[in-house]
Structure formats: structure tokens, C-alpha cells
Design a protein around this motif. Structure first.
Motif, short mmCIF file in Angstrom:
data_model
loop_
_atom_site.label_atom_id
_atom_site.label_comp_id
_atom_site.label_asym_id
_atom_site.label_seq_id
_atom_site.Cartn_x
_atom_site.Cartn_y
_atom_site.Cartn_z
N THR A 151 0.82 -1.21 0.00
CA THR A 151 0.00 0.00 0.00
C THR A 151 0.86 1.27 0.00
N GLY A 152 2.17 1.10 0.00
CA GLY A 152 3.05 2.27 -0.09
C GLY A 152 3.35 2.68 -1.52
N TYR A 153 2.98 1.85 -2.49
CA TYR A 153 3.26 2.22 -3.90
C TYR A 153 2.40 3.41 -4.32
N PRO A 154 3.01 4.38 -5.02
CA PRO A 154 2.24 5.55 -5.45
C PRO A 154 0.99 5.20 -6.25
N MET A 155 1.08 4.24 -7.16
CA MET A 155 -0.07 3.96 -8.01
C MET A 155 -1.15 3.17 -7.28
N VAL A 156 -0.81 2.46 -6.20
CA VAL A 156 -1.84 1.86 -5.35
C VAL A 156 -2.63 2.98 -4.66
N ARG A 157 -1.90 4.00 -4.26
CA ARG A 157 -2.56 5.12 -3.59
C ARG A 157 -3.42 5.92 -4.57
N GLN A 158 -2.92 6.06 -5.80
CA GLN A 158 -3.73 6.72 -6.83
C GLN A 158 -5.00 5.91 -7.10
N MET A 159 -4.86 4.59 -7.08
CA MET A 159 -6.03 3.71 -7.28
C MET A 159 -7.07 3.97 -6.19
N LYS A 160 -6.61 4.03 -4.96
CA LYS A 160 -7.52 4.33 -3.84
C LYS A 160 -8.24 5.65 -4.06
N GLU A 161 -7.48 6.65 -4.52
CA GLU A 161 -8.08 7.98 -4.71
C GLU A 161 -9.10 7.98 -5.85
N LEU A 162 -8.76 7.33 -6.94
CA LEU A 162 -9.69 7.30 -8.07
C LEU A 162 -10.99 6.60 -7.69
N ILE A 163 -10.88 5.51 -6.93
CA ILE A 163 -12.08 4.80 -6.51
C ILE A 163 -12.92 5.68 -5.57
#
Lengths: 377, 377, 377, 377
Positions: free
Chosen positions: D139-151
Motif C-alpha cells: 500500500t506504499g506504492y504511489p499507483m496503489v494510492r492513486q487507485m484508492k483515490e480514483l475509486i
């Protein structure tokens, strides 16, 4: 719609490119092969014609015979178009005769051996009411056509740089004695193939793709070619710097000795606003990149594509066009069984696969109904 | 070789899958379409037949008419095989009649509506000297066949896990009111389509692919299906757990509402020694992975492949099979020009492209000879 | 092992490359930053030093102060090495002073402004017992090192062609007025940056990568550079043809105005037997292609790699090196909570995630034991 | 900013995960390791502490000694946080003691051996003013965090299906006798590792990733687990069906015996409007697919990302985070030269590379000025 009757010069047994032309004609379903001069060896040519179901009287020994024979037929029966799939040095004389006699011409590339010959053909086509098509096949891909449309729509801003690559490795095997392909023989002989091997055979595809997609014309070139092996007279590898009217820089890199490369044709067009990238080995993906937006991937069979791209595609989204060949393989396997040549259940799904499938579907539905319990198949 | 005469039930104007069958038959070049009952509306069926160049007397109103009409013909002229491309509920009665009358059958999947019907057909095929082919198209891909061969050769050791996926998104659009595809109508109606939508239409492809490539038989299933939208009677999405004879676990995941997925069919077979992975959207790449060696990518058109794979492929390495469709597009563009429908230089390369190409090749060679200086085109 | 004490010239607040050097030093865990002259503005430099926990007396105003100050310390406490992360024109004078005073030097590229300066430094290093390291970072990737080893082992046969690309797009935004990056200022000024922008800043990385991996030396170059925009004095784009001792051809293509490209550095080395391809944006994949074998993908953390590659990698297979940064982000989120700056459960998993996870694991095991039934979480 | 003083329980010589924690702490640059109980063998633990530059008096024999020793120190010098990197069965007792004594805790997953223990820790954290972080690293990967935000922003519409996979192959090697990893010993022993191997060690990462990115909570599970080999007591492979509050279906597939898989963790979340896909082995690419738009690829370091993603990233676009490790390798090579361990020009670029680079840049500029002629290097 009635099919266009066409003939073929060259393309007999063992000819890869003649076979490709015939397949293309069947896939688009607008043509019917009615005759040809398929081989320099007339007997073999007749034998080949028979194998394709061609009437014996329309298997000709030479281009002259073909022209005479067809012109003697009633106009309605006559061949309208002829595909030229011979070695390069024969393209010009054959095409010239066909044009002068009013036949449409579908010609393999390169068009001729010299610039002067090509210009003469262009002049002749202008004088006669015929269509001349040159088979730079790659411009038939839906996403290449979408690329052309996006560039025409100005999506890239001003073009600043164009980078084209066409790398193959197969001649590498030939010159290092690992293989002795028949097709290698005339391709490396300037008298039959022309002034250039690498640039003439594949570099020119890159050049055509570049002018097709961008609508730009190359004005000046600077090249560095390499024949790699002393025994080879022609270039097998090279880089070409390009200049256009505007302050745009371009480069075409091409090789037939890039070991391990198959048909790695790719193009990138860089503009002031965005850029487009496409590669032949994965032809259904067109990449639009920019400095400000997420990368976009265009794929065939979507309403977001332009008309030119969409009219060039018949499959539903996600089915690579090659699905038809897969489908054709299934039909082939069934044909072999029908003809009692071989019955190979690895070559087509049979009634047994049908039973298995029905069991699968029904048992799966049953398990779901029974609160997700195990059900035997 | 003489072509196999075949007919078609269904597949008239606007029918995607009928068109696909005809293309497949032309690509493999072993068939000639000689008749059919192309539409429930007989007038439309006749019109369609005419557009395909079918003799009017071989355009039939019904399957019964077709059987009677063909059996009345001399054996040499008679249809040998019939392709069934109707909605699912008609597969069984039509196939049964054809088998009983000695026709070879090429049937779209799913084979029937029920397991019992499928077993009846299997029994009938066993009693009659005919070939029954079911078009699970994906097993026609060269690299699927290479996968089958590698597994049979024991490259994976003991299989431990099988993971299959078939995700589409198109019904998602339908149920959320964004689209109203005609094809959606009978597909979501159990009376015409069968007991299952997602599993019956696409999950079963995954199942077939799994049994085809591994040679294993699924013994038991546990499923969890989802109709997503209350108004839909059938499953549109689901997961199926699989058990085999041996201690192998498997799973099939399938959805028709996975927004944005096109035809994302993929399979991974994990063994004790190595594993194989393939995906339909990039069908020319077969991945062999292991714990001890670099990943290997198998591609078509290489001697390292087995015979089954190589005999399923006609293109040189690096040309995706879809190249033929690109080629077909070029032929199509030329046909439109010959017929004076449209003359669009974006649809095929012309003599002018030929002149440009010859200039490119010659100027490039000249620049190289003149010590890499600039030469105008 | 005791850490190497090192200092830094430049690299204060807002300096990207200074930050990168410090991170690199912490990742390899062999260094301790003990001082520096971090900024031309001494106050800012001191402030920055404090933020890094540097003792005030070791924050220096100039390189001369730094040298004098450190030489005055006991040898055991003294800075052993200094990293130079200033604009390009300062590299030479600073490096020279450091070498003459016996400090090891870690220098950003390009090494100097002129060839003569670089040769003078090389000569000086030869005379003094110090280590000089130039941060061509890309040669630190495990798969670049594996590439070097495979080529040295002769896997490619004779090299025939080398193709290098380094495409960026960021200056494109600057010259078209869409952005005004601070870092753009000195980079486009020849007095501070040197004789070339595109080739000096990134083309030279490609050049270094080429000589590093192949062990070959470029003998002659022919270039075509483009400044794109009249207002720019330096090249922003260009192609360089390369000649080597042997009959090998090479090309370096580089651009800072290839809109949408990020740091697309890639290299392909083509040999008579096989070829190798690597790209920086997906650095864990090294492709070995040949005409006769399936493509092989080398990845880090496997015994099949050579020692140089394996000693350059610390993660288990399949974890891209960037996992450490992901891990660092988790630690950062916890640090912010500990310091009571913010408590953001999106920035690190908490005890609640732990409870959820334990429930997941236990309920899953329970469901399996209970014959695959549903169990609430 | 002052660094957070932290200690470590476990993580001595040869411990992979302890090393990963220390690297993470150095990368984010917010921590300083000041002590620990690094090994059950106290002598080895002390030796390890010395190698990390830890003061001897802060190398402790046990967690109790550590707590006592640290509490005896002035608050300003005292350890604030402790990382627990022991085998799983020790997580609970150690974490409990630390919490009760007011230390912040950074704990490896799984948090505990049982649900009850986890809930007890959660309750204790609630009562004490401390931060508890669990290292679900992904969950520290930038694109995992972007995924969370987009959802969270609703880009997907209603979620309909979630598909998570975590496949590894390494235990496959262990159970088939090809390898005997030390780490395998306690991991396959329920007394030390817990109730589950595959689900407990990696399946739970998938579970956490799913709840993190979607914000949904799993309500019910149905699982099918496989221990593969009779001699193994725990699951090594399995599939878990998931139910949520809403009519959403999900599946987690996980295996430690998927031969050839490295750390193939991937997640796809399918919504009514669009879907998102991410995979750990290529963590910088986040795919947004929909039925109506071209696929979009989000990458780190672009303003189009949300704040959570961008604050989790420090590299310029196109530099995979692993670049820091490459950079670290260069620093490591220089360190070895400075320490006179080895001087290996394959491990860092030297002054000679600098001279070569300067020649390249200057000769390239010269060739361009001299009308694109060849210039010797």
C-alpha cells in the motif's frame, strides 16, 4: 456484389507472397482468382493453377500469352486486374504491359528497379483509366489508419521528430551459414532485386509508413549503410537521417541482420503537443502520449476511432484480427476429417467437447443454485 | 485439391458469427459455400444468398427444405457439410436432422441447450459416418496448440494449479442502459440462449481451453454466480472452483460485466517443474516460466515449436496473423477503386507511393556512396 | 563496518540531484553525510545542513572553506569523500581542488565543460591516491550489469549493430511556454551547462551505457542536431551515427522534446548469434533474442545471473527494487503519526488492518475445514 | 527535522525482512536505529549491532531487557518506536509489552497468531497514546494510492467485481526437494507461523490491498485450500470467494507453489462505469479501462495524480523508483574503492568514463557544425 476477376503473375508452389496475396483477396471477399502465369516453368504453373481450381485454358506461359488470351475473351468474363508477385526486376516490364492493355495492377513492392521506371509507370497510370495498387501491407492495419487520422486532426501539434525502425534478423542466419533459404537467392542478387537489400526490401516500408501516417514528404536524406559481410554486394543494415520542408528531424533505422528480430517495424511521431507510437508486432495498440495527460491506448472496434480505422476492422473489440486465422485452423481440421485425410481431435473441437461443455455449464448453474456446493461433472 | 461444398443455417445479413465462419472457410481455403437457409425471413435469406453468389435454387427456407433439396442433387454436386450459426436453442434440432441425413456438421457453441441433447448428438455422431466440429475457436491459435504439446511432453512436471479467466465488459453497457445491442436480445433470454449467459457463452470457452491444453478432465465444480441486475434472469458473472481426479486445484473466473474488458481470455497452468501462460488478446506469445531458468517466450513460425503448432501457422515470424486482414484491407481499397466506388489513397498505396519509395531507396544508396552526405529526394 | 564520512557541494533545499545522491548513500548504507557547502547562499546552506543534522561548524560557505576546515580536523574525523552536485560549469574547478587535497570525489555528470578539463582531471586522479566516481546511474541496474556479463561471455557472437535511444519530453513543455521549470534555467544556458543540452545531459548517458555494456569504444561520430526553437542556443534533439574499430554500426537517438516521453532510455545490441535489449523504464527485464531459440527474459535475484548482477540486487525475485520506496512510504506515514503531524490511515496500515487480516486468515481456514461453506468475517 | 529513534526486535544477520525495514527507514530518512534485540543468540545480536554502529549498551538480550534499558534512559535519548521483525508467533507478546510501556510499534504482518490476540492489541492501542503500524508494504506504492483515490472519487461507478491474485512459486522448490531455504523452516511450522501458510503469508496481502484500495469490507468468505504435499500441514495454495454487503462478488487466488511466479500480486476492480488494474511487478503502471474511452495509463510524478499518490513519490517521471537502488549500487562501488576492498570499474563510472563522455559530447557538436561529417573520437 459481383467479385472482381483477377489473375496473378508468379506466386506458384512455394511462393510465400503469392499465397499472401490470394489470402488477402479471399479475406476481403471482393476478388475471384480466374487465371495467371504462375511459374516460369509452365508445367509447374499449370499444375499450380489446377490445384487452385483454375481452368486450364487460363493458365498461361507468359505475361504476353496472358494478355492475349484474356483480351480474346468476352469483356464480362475477362480478367480485370492482375497481381504481380514476381522477383523485383520483372515488376516494371510486366506492369507496363498490363497498364498499356487496360488491366488494373496490384503490384508487390518495390514497384520497380529504378526511379525512372517508377516515374514512367506513374505517368502511364495517369494516361490510362486503371487503378494501380502497391502492397505496402502495413498501411492496412486499423490502428495505422487511426494514427493517420489523429495526426490529420492535429492532435500532435507541430511534428518535431519522427523515428522509424524496421529490424529483422533472418539474413543474419543466411550470411553466417546457419541457413540457406531459397528466398535468399534472388534477394541478395542486385540484378534481380535492385540497388538495395535492406532499404529496398524493408526500409522502404518504414519510409512509406512515415509518409502515410504523417502526410509529410521527406526532402533530403543522409545514409550510412552496411553490407556487414564482404561477400554481400548489397546493404543489409543501415541508418538514414531525414530532413523535411519544415524544421523536423527524422531517422529510419533498418536491418536484416539484427539477430532475433522478427518483423519489428515501429514508428513514433513526436509533436509539440503529444506523440503517437505504434509497432507492427502488436498492431492493435496505438499509444498517444503527452506531457500532461495519462497515456491513452487506442484499440480497434471502438466508436472513439475515426471512420477510416473502423471501416478497416471487422472483429469485436479484444479479438485480435488473427482470430480469423485461428478460426480458419479449426475449419481446416474439420476439412481434413471430412476428407478422411486425418481425424485429429487436437485440430478441432468435436461432439465430445460439446458434451463436456454442456455438462460444465449445467453443473455450474446447479452448484450455484445449491448454495455453492460441489457438483460432479 | 477440390474444395468441400458446404452450406449454412443462419448467418444472413448482420450476423457477426456467420460472417466469421465464412471468413474462416475462405482463409483455410478448403471450402466453397454452395447454399444455405440464411434467415428465418426467407426473402432476406434469398437476398443474402444472392449477395454471396449462391445459386437461387440452393437458397432454402428451412433446414428441412435444405436437406430435401440437397439430397435430390447428384452426390458429386451435393453439400457435404453444413455450418449451424443460429441462436443456441436451434442447434440441437438442426444438428440432429443433419447427422441423421449424413451431413457433416460444423456447429457454433454451445452445442445444445441441455446435457441430454448434447449426449444424444454425441451418440448419433458415433453411429453415423460423419464429422462433427464445434467451433471453440481459441484452440485454433498456434500458441495454444504449442501449449498443448509442451504439456503433453511433460515440460511442466505434475500439474498443481490451473487458473482460467474470461472477462468481457459489453453486457455491462447493456444492463446499465448505455447501449442496446441487438445481439443482446436473445442472449439474455433463457428460452433462446440456455441455462446460463456468462458461463454458457464464454466461461465454457475457458473450460474447453483448459481441458484442451492440459488433457485433464474436470470432475467436480463449485460455483458462485451473479446476475448483477435484478432484471436479468441469467448469470452475467461468476467464479467456478474445479476439482480433478488428482490433487489439482483449478478456478475459472468469468464475467460479461467487467467494464472495459474486451475479450480477456487467459490461462495459466502451474506444474511442479514449470508453468505456462497464454492470453488471447496477445495470442502470439506463450510464456514458459520456472523457478530456475529465465522466462522463455515461444512465438509462432520457429522450428523450436512442435508440428501441431507450426502446421497451424502460415506467416513468417513476427507477422501477427492479423497481417492478412491488413493485407485484405489493401485489396479491399483497390477493389473499391476498380469498381469506381471510391478512390481513396488512404486505403491503398498507389503508383505515386511507388515512385516515392524508389526515390527513397536510390537516394539513400547514393548518400551512402557519397560518404554520407545529404541527397535531395 | 564503519561508514565513509562524506560531504557535499551543492544539493541544498529544492535540489533534486543532491537529494538523489543522499538517498543513494543511505540505501547502500556505506556513507555518513558529515558536512558540505550546500548552497551559494551561505545562510540557506547552513539552514539546510541543520535540517540534515549536520554540525554547524561543518557547514561551509565555499569549497575552499570546506577543504581548509576538513584538513584541520583529525584524520579520523575528517571527510574522506565529497559529492559534487552543482551546475555543470563548477564541476571542474571543485573536483580539481578536491583531488589536489586528497579527497575522494563523487561527481555528477557531465564531468566537466570541455574535453581538456576532463583529461586534466583524469591525469590528476592518476597521480593522486584517490577514487573518482562519476554518477552514470543507469549502470547500477542489476540487469545492465547482467547485460555486460553476457556480452563479455560471448553470448552474442560478433556485435554487428548497436542502437541506443534516450527520449525525454520535458523541455518540450518549457519551449512551448506550458511550463517554467526552475531547473530549466541553467540547463539551457551554455555558460553554465556546456556545449550541448540534449547530448550533454542525456545522450551521453546512452553513450556511457553503450561503452559500459559492450566494452567497445566509439571511434568516429557523425551527428545531426536540432535546437528546435530559434530562441534556444543548444541542441534539444539529435541523432548520432557511430563507427567503431570493427565493421560495426551504431546509432544514438536522443531528444528532450519528444512530447510524452519520460525517461525512455533503451539499448539494443545485435550480434551475429543473438541480441540483447534493455529499457530503463522497466529495468528488471533483460531480453535475449535469437533466430533459433525462444526469447529469454533475465530478471534479478536468480542464480542464473552472473555475480556482478546478483551482487547489485538485494530484493527477492519479483519485487521490483522500488518496493523499498513503497516500504519507505509506509515508514514515513508512521513517522508522521509518531510525530503527531498527521495520522492518516491511508498512509500506513494500522492495528485495525491487523485485526481484519487475522480474521481473513482464520475465517478462510475455517471455511475450508467446513467443506467449503460460507463463513462470516 | 530530528530523526525518530527506533529499535528492532529480530532482524540480525541474514534476516531479509529486518534488512528491508532498516532500508525503508533510511529511504524515508525519518528514523535513526539506536538499539535492539537483534537475535535470540545474544552474542550474535551484539555482533550484528556493532556492525550497524549501535552502542553496545543498547544491544539487548531480550525484549524485557530492551524495555527496561530504554526506560532507564533520559526521555530525549530513549527509543520512541520499535520494529518487530521476528517469526510470527512472537509478534503478539512483544507488541503487547511495547504498547503497555508506551513505545510506538512497527510490526511485520501477520499481526498475531489468532484473531483474539489481534483484537486485544487493537484494544490496547486504543487505550495508549501510541502509533501502531503494520507493514503491508504494497500500500506504499504511489499507483496503489492513486487507485484508492480514483475509486474514492467515484471514477468506477458501482463496484461489481473484485479479482485479486498473489502467486509465488518458491515453496514449490522446497516441497519438491530442489531447495532447502532456511526461511522455509519456521514458515511451514504452524507453531511458529500460524494457522495458514499461503493465506497467512501472502493471501492476506491481497486481502489488505483490496480493502485498502476499495474502502469496502469483506463480509463472508468461502475457501478451497490445498496443502499440495501430504507432508505439509498448512495450505500452500487456495482460492477464496468473497461476499460484501452489497451485491458485489470477489475472489482472492493465491499460491506459493505456482512454479515460476515471483511476486505476482495483482488486483482488478471492476465497476459499472470503468475498472482499474494494477500489478506489483510493474508497479508504476495503473490502468483505467472502460467500455467507451481509450485505456488510460496513470504513472507516478504527474500533476494528474492525486495528492496521496504524488506525496508518495520522489523521482521524476519515467524513473522507476528502483533507480535509487541503481544509484546506491554506484555509491557502493565507490565505497569499495575508497575502502580499498576492490577497485572495479564495472561497479562505478570513473574519471575515464568522464573523459570519454566529454569527447562524445564535443565531437558530436563538432560534427553537427561541420555539416554532418564524421569526426574521430
Amino acid at each position: 456484389m459481383e467479385k472482381i476477376k483477377f489473375g496473378m503473375i508468379g506466386g506458384g508452389f512455394g511462393a510465400f507472397i503469392g499465397d499472401a496475396h490470394r489470402r488477402a483477396s479471399r479475406i476481403c471477399n471482393d476478388y475471384q482468382l480466374v487465371g495467371g502465369a504462375f511459374d516460369v516453368d509452365f508445367d509447374k504453373g499449370k499444375e499450380f493453377g489446377a490445384s487452385e481450381g483454375i481452368a486450364p485454358n487460363r493458365c498461361y506461359a507468359t505475361i504476353d500469352d496472358l494478355i492475349a488470351g484474356e483480351l480474346a475473351l468476352p469483356e464480362n468474363d475477362r480478367m480485370e486486374a492482375v497481381s504481380i508477385v514476381t522477383p523485383n526486376y520483372l515488376h516494371f516490364p510486366i506492369a507496363k504491359k498490363l497498364i498499356l492493355n487496360g488491366f488494373h495492377v496490384i503490384c508487390e513492392k518495390p514497384m520497380t528497379m529504378t526511379v525512372e521506371e517508377a516515374e514512367e509507370l506513374e505517368m502511364l497510370v495517369g494516361k490510362h483509366d486503371i487503378t494501380f495498387g502497391l502492397t505496402h501491407t502495413y498501411t492496412g492495419y486499423p490502428m495505422v489508419r487511426q494514427m493517420k487520422e489523429l495526426i490529420k486532426d492535429g492532435v500532435l501539434g507541430n511534428i518535431q521528430r519522427i523515428d522509424v525502425q524496421y529490424y529483422q534478423g533472418w539474413i543474419n542466419s543466411v550470411i553466417h551459414g546457419r541457413e540457406n533459404r531459397i528466398t535468399g537467392i534472388w534477394r541478395l542478387d542486385p540484378a534481380h532485386s535492385g540497388v538495395s537489400s535492406c532499404m529496398g526490401d524493408i526500409g522502404v516500408h518504414g519510409f512509406n509508413l512515415l509518409e502515410y501516417t504523417t502526410g509529410l514528404e521527406v526532402k533530403t536524406v543522409l545514409s550510412d549503410l552496411n553490407n556487414v559481410n564482404e561477400s554481400v554486394e548489397m546493404d543489409l543494415d543501415g541508418t538514414v537521417l531525414l530532413r523535411f520542408n519544415e524544421n523536423i528531424r527524422g531517422v529510419i533505422r533498418s536491418s536484416q541482420v539484427a539477430a532475433g528480430e522478427e518483423n519489428n517495424l515501429r514508428i513514433a511521431v513526436y509533436g509539440s503537443e503529444a506523440s503517437l507510437k505504434w509497432e507492427q508486432e502488436n498492431p492493435n495498440y496505438l499509444y498517444l502520449i503527452s506531457d500532461t495527460e495519462p497515456t491513452k491506448i487506442y484499440k480497434p472496434a471502438h466508436p472513439y476511432n475515426g471512420e477510416l480505422a473502423e471501416s478497416s476492422h471487422v472483429m469485436p473489440a479484444g479479438h485480435p484480427e488473427g482470430l480469423y486465422e485461428a478460426f480458419g485452423n479449426i475449419y481446416k481440421g474439420i476439412a481434413k476429417a471430412i476428407r478422411k485425410e486425418t481425424y485429429n481431435s487436437a485440430e478441432f473441437p468435436t461432439e465430445h467437447d460439446g458434451v463436456r461443455g454442456m455438462k460444465f455449464v449445467h453443473r455450474v448453474v446447479q452448484s450455484n443454485k445449491e448454495n455453492n456446493t460441489w457438483v460432479d461433472l
